[in-house]
Scaffold this motif. Structure first.
Motif, short mmCIF file in Angstrom:
data_model
loop_
_atom_site.label_atom_id
_atom_site.label_comp_id
_atom_site.label_asym_id
_atom_site.label_seq_id
_atom_site.Cartn_x
_atom_site.Cartn_y
_atom_site.Cartn_z
N THR A 59 -8.76 5.79 1.48
CA THR A 59 -7.73 6.35 0.93
C THR A 59 -7.95 7.44 1.46
OG1 THR A 59 -6.11 6.58 -0.80
CG2 THR A 59 -8.86 6.75 -1.17
N THR A 60 -7.23 8.55 1.55
CA THR A 60 -7.11 9.82 1.73
C THR A 60 -7.52 10.71 0.72
OG1 THR A 60 -5.07 10.15 3.42
CG2 THR A 60 -5.58 12.29 2.31
N GLU A 84 3.50 9.76 10.71
CA GLU A 84 2.59 9.35 10.26
C GLU A 84 2.15 8.58 10.61
OE1 GLU A 84 0.95 9.92 5.73
OE2 GLU A 84 0.60 8.07 6.27
N VAL A 130 -0.88 4.27 7.34
CA VAL A 130 0.06 4.59 6.33
C VAL A 130 -1.32 3.71 5.25
CG1 VAL A 130 1.74 3.43 4.57
CG2 VAL A 130 2.27 4.95 7.04
N PHE A 131 -1.75 2.79 4.60
CA PHE A 131 -2.30 2.51 3.32
C PHE A 131 -1.66 2.17 2.74
CE2 PHE A 131 -6.31 2.06 1.05
CZ PHE A 131 -6.49 0.82 1.19
N THR A 132 -2.01 2.63 1.17
CA THR A 132 -1.31 2.06 0.32
C THR A 132 -0.59 3.80 0.33
OG1 THR A 132 -3.16 3.35 -1.71
CG2 THR A 132 -3.12 0.97 -1.23
N GLY A 133 -0.69 4.71 1.05
CA GLY A 133 0.25 5.66 1.31
C GLY A 133 -0.18 6.81 0.24
N TYR A 134 -1.13 7.66 0.16
CA TYR A 134 -1.43 8.51 -0.76
C TYR A 134 -1.26 10.13 0.24
CZ TYR A 134 -3.71 11.81 -3.96
OH TYR A 134 -3.67 12.58 -4.33
N ASN A 176 0.20 -2.83 8.93
CA ASN A 176 0.04 -4.15 7.17
C ASN A 176 1.03 -3.26 6.64
OD1 ASN A 176 -0.55 -4.10 5.19
ND2 ASN A 176 -2.70 -5.13 5.71
N GLY A 227 4.26 -2.74 11.98
CA GLY A 227 3.54 -2.88 14.28
C GLY A 227 2.76 -1.71 14.20
N PRO A 228 1.94 -2.30 15.07
CA PRO A 228 1.59 -1.51 16.34
C PRO A 228 2.14 0.52 16.46
CG PRO A 228 1.25 -3.92 17.35
CD PRO A 228 2.58 -3.16 16.26
N ALA A 229 1.23 1.35 16.40
CA ALA A 229 1.82 2.32 16.34
C ALA A 229 2.46 2.75 17.94
CB ALA A 229 1.26 3.56 15.90
N ASP A 237 -3.91 8.85 11.55
CA ASP A 237 -5.27 8.35 10.36
C ASP A 237 -5.34 6.72 10.94
OD1 ASP A 237 -7.19 8.13 8.58
OD2 ASP A 237 -5.73 8.58 6.28
N ASP A 278 -6.20 3.66 13.82
CA ASP A 278 -7.37 3.03 14.33
C ASP A 278 -8.00 3.69 15.68
OD1 ASP A 278 -4.26 2.95 16.02
OD2 ASP A 278 -5.19 1.17 17.05
N1 SAM Z 1 -3.37 7.51 5.86
C1 SAM Z 1 -4.02 6.75 4.42
C2 SAM Z 1 -3.67 6.81 3.50
O1 SAM Z 1 -3.95 8.25 3.29
O2 SAM Z 1 -4.34 5.69 2.18
C3 SAM Z 1 -5.15 5.90 5.06
C4 SAM Z 1 -5.21 5.27 6.84
S1 SAM Z 1 -6.36 4.24 6.94
C5 SAM Z 1 -7.32 5.14 7.33
C6 SAM Z 1 -6.04 3.72 8.14
C7 SAM Z 1 -4.55 2.73 8.08
O3 SAM Z 1 -4.51 2.76 9.92
C8 SAM Z 1 -4.71 1.17 7.92
O4 SAM Z 1 -3.56 1.07 7.11
C9 SAM Z 1 -4.26 0.72 9.35
O5 SAM Z 1 -3.10 -1.13 9.05
C10 SAM Z 1 -3.70 1.27 10.02
N2 SAM Z 1 -3.04 0.96 11.40
C11 SAM Z 1 -4.87 0.45 12.33
N3 SAM Z 1 -4.61 0.31 13.68
C12 SAM Z 1 -2.94 0.28 13.99
C13 SAM Z 1 -1.80 0.50 14.77
N4 SAM Z 1 -2.70 0.32 15.88
N5 SAM Z 1 -0.79 0.73 14.31
C14 SAM Z 1 -0.41 1.29 13.51
N6 SAM Z 1 -1.37 1.68 12.79
C15 SAM Z 1 -2.73 1.09 12.35
#
Ligand code: SAM
Ligand code: CA
Length: 247
Positions: A62-63, A85, A88-92, A113, A138-140, A163, A165
């Motif tokens: 998380t951020t 963005e 996102v993870f949980t969205g902080y 995810n 999905g992948p960005a 934020d 991969d």
């Molecule tokens: N910004 C988030 C926060 O404030 O909690 C933290 C993000 S976390 C460090 C990294 C996120 O990148 C994970 O939720 C992961 O599922 C996602 N992720 C990994 N590979 C990705 C990809 N190819 N495309 C989009 N998201 C991806």
């Protein structure tokens, strides 16, 4: 010059502390920042999301609250309206962004995810800012490619927060540099990578830290050499490099 044994021991200790949410020299100083200026001003919804995320086994991702506060102010300072963005993870950080944008602001938010986003979504909805978010599971990279191909998204983003991969940051940069407007901002997160960017090769490091380290080092070099941007690397959170597109 710090070359004696004590300093080496100190360095080793620091590298064993991988996972801290701050690169500051003392935990007490970081705690002071949080307790004096961050927590007392943290919106209730962000506190709720932070506490929900703390229970997650991957809460390390998380951020941090101080970085959330920084992003929120930065977005207001640049009058951001159209943002993206990646990760996102949980969205902080997403909530910090959504709260900073005007009511008709937009965030294209991508993550592979959705389950983790679903933890934060009800809190974001309750905060009244969910309408600003277009979440894509999905992948960005393919989404960025599609936007480049479409043509109509060139130079349209005020702010992009990356934020996800770390091994793809260079690939993201190649595309985002076209999508962000001239004068707009890109924030690459974790560019100090737990302090490992200056670790000696034999320093103790978690596997994932060691694996992504070379990608972060490459990115930092590439950003410093890119004439299309001005940069500023800030020791906030795990390091965030701000890039302002100039051409
Ligand atoms: N910004 C988030 C926060 O404030 O909690 C933290 C993000 S976390 C460090 C990294 C996120 O990148 C994970 O939720 C992961 O599922 C996602 N992720 C990994 N590979 C990705 C990809 N190819 N495309 C989009 N998201 C991806
Ligand atoms: Ca991060």
């Amino acid at each position: 010059m710090a070359t004696n044994g004590d300093s080496n021991a100190e360095q080793t200790t620091r590298h064993q502390e991988v996972g801290h949410k701050s690169l500051l020299q003392s935990d007490a100083l970081y705690q002071y920042i949080l307790e004096t200026s961050v927590y007392p001003r943290e919106p209730e919804s962000m506190k709720e999301l932070r506490e929900a995320t703390a229970k997650h086994p991957w809460n390390i991702m998380t951020t941090s609250a101080d970085e959330g506060q920084f992003l929120n102010m930065l977005l207001k300072l640049i009058n951001a309206k159209n943002t993206m963005e990646i990760g996102v993870f949980t969205g902080y950080s997403l909530l910090a962004t959504a709260l900073a944008l005007p009511d008709d602001g937009k965030i294209l938010a991508m993550d592979i995810n959705r389950e983790n986003y679903d933890i934060g979504r009800p809190i974001i909805e309750k905060a009244g800012v969910a309408h600003k978010i277009d979440f894509r599971e999905g992948p960005a990279l393919p989404v960025l490619d599609q936007m480049i191909e479409d043509g109509k998204y060139h130079g349209t983003f005020d702010f992009v927060f990356v934020d996800a991969d770390k091994d793809n940051y260079i690939n993201y940069h190649k595309r985002i540099i076209d999508l962000v407007k001239v004068g707009g901002l890109i924030g690459y997160d974790n560019t100090l990578w737990n302090g490992s960017v200056v670790a000696p090769p034999d320093a103790p490091m978690r596997k994932y830290v060691r694996y992504y380290r070379d990608f972060v080092l490459e990115l930092n070099k590439a950003l410093a050499a890119d004439p299309r941007i001005e940069i500023c690397m800030l020791p906030v959170g795990d390091g965030i490099t701000l890039c302002r597109r100039v051409s």
